[in-house]
Design an enzyme around this catalytic site. Structure first.
Site, PDB file in Angstrom:
ATOM      1  N   GLU A  59     -57.598 -84.423   0.826  1.00 49.51           N
ATOM      2  CA  GLU A  59     -57.945 -85.345  -0.543  1.00 49.51           C
ATOM      3  C   GLU A  59     -59.548 -84.880  -0.788  1.00 49.51           C
ATOM      4  OE1 GLU A  59     -58.012 -89.305   0.671  1.00 49.51           O
ATOM      5  OE2 GLU A  59     -59.759 -89.593  -1.123  1.00 49.51           O
TER       6      GLU A  59
ATOM      7  N   THR B 281     -60.059 -91.464  -4.711  1.00 46.03           N
ATOM      8  CA  THR B 281     -61.259 -91.981  -5.858  1.00 46.03           C
ATOM      9  C   THR B 281     -60.897 -92.264  -7.534  1.00 46.03           C
ATOM     10  OG1 THR B 281     -63.204 -91.620  -3.953  1.00 46.03           O
ATOM     11  CG2 THR B 281     -64.199 -93.038  -5.662  1.00 46.03           C
TER      12      THR B 281
ATOM     13  N   LYS C  26     -52.282 -97.232   0.131  1.00 50.58           N
ATOM     14  CA  LYS C  26     -53.626 -97.095   1.238  1.00 50.58           C
ATOM     15  C   LYS C  26     -54.163 -97.740   1.473  1.00 50.58           C
ATOM     16  CE  LYS C  26     -58.477 -94.961   0.191  1.00 50.58           C
ATOM     17  NZ  LYS C  26     -59.046 -93.897   0.241  1.00 50.58           N
TER      18      LYS C  26
ATOM     19  N   ARG D 169     -66.196 -88.450  -6.264  1.00 52.12           N
ATOM     20  CA  ARG D 169     -67.346 -88.902  -6.001  1.00 52.12           C
ATOM     21  C   ARG D 169     -68.272 -88.247  -6.500  1.00 52.12           C
ATOM     22  NH1 ARG D 169     -65.389 -91.553   0.136  1.00 52.12           N
ATOM     23  NH2 ARG D 169     -63.499 -92.104  -1.137  1.00 52.12           N
TER      24      ARG D 169
END
Ligand code: 3PG
Length: 220
Positions: A50, A78, A138, A54
């Site tokens: 993943e 994200t 998640k 960010r």
């Protein structure tokens, strides 16, 4: 309300996560770290990655890994809004994942063919995700939100939900989380500590991955 209509996308996501068992959450600050980092993870037996949005170089980093590390299965994390989702889908990554969800993001993800796992932390958020067709979510932040006890409590009213917990997971507790019947994979940053990325300690990262994979019960 639109639902993620493609059973194919849902099943693809579940199969990828189930096979992976652990998914590193990557924060890549320097583009030049992307490929050696991915190679180190793959060398340690960890292939589903993943790449989080960010950092400034996240998209370029994901592209570089996809081009140069064919063994890696790259997703984008994200994802905070529909624009992020569109950027991820345009890259041709295998999946998207978010720490939480807004109604707009759920709508956009439901209309997209990209396999997607929205983040949830409460029963109401899980209900929103399920209503949009997302049965693999998640659970974030997993440990601060009550850990395995909280997850077991959610299993009662939501027997069809499957989870990828992240947040506070590491070598010491990954196996325990994965023993839960509704947990398909666990994610986290412990597989690639920021200090090791900064110093280029690729062998150290491979060793953490290999140790973690060894600590898990064999897959049935
Ligand atoms: C995530 O986005 O999943 C978390 O930042 C991972 O949490 P961790 O750093 O506690 O593993």
């Amino acid at each position: 309300m639109s639902k993620q209509s493609s059973t194919g996308a849902r099943e693809k996501l579940a199969a990828m996560f189930r096979t992976a068992r652990v998914i590193p959450v990557l924060t890549i600050e320097r583009l030049e770290d992307a490929v050696p980092l991915a190679r180190a993870l793959v060398a340690g037996g960890v292939r589903v990655l993943e790449v989080t949005l960010r950092t400034r170089v996240a998209i370029e980093a994901a592209k570089a890994i996809m081009a140069d590390v064919p063994e890696a299965i790259v997703g984008i994390g994200t994802i905070l809004n529909a624009d992020d989702l569109a950027r991820a889908a345009a890259l041709g990554v295998e999946f998207g994942i978010s720490p939480g969800a807004t109604p707009d993001l759920l709508q956009a993800a439901a209309a997209s063919p990209l396999p997607f796992a929205p983040g949830i932390a409460t029963a109401s958020e899980l209900m929103q995700a399920l209503a949009h067709g997302f049965d693999l979510v998640k659970f974030f932040p997993a440990e601060p939100c009550g850990g395995i006890k909280a997850l077991r409590a959610l299993a009662g009213p939501f027997p069809d939900a499957r989870f990828c917990p992240t947040g506070g997971i590491g070598e010491a507790n990954a196996a325990a989380w994965l023993s839960e019947p509704n947990v398909v994979a666990v994610g986290g940053s412990w597989l690639c500590p920021a200090a090791d990325i900064r110093s280029g300690n690729w062998a150290g990262i491979s060793a953490i991955c290999a140790r973690t994979m060894q600590s898990l019960k064999p897959q049935v």
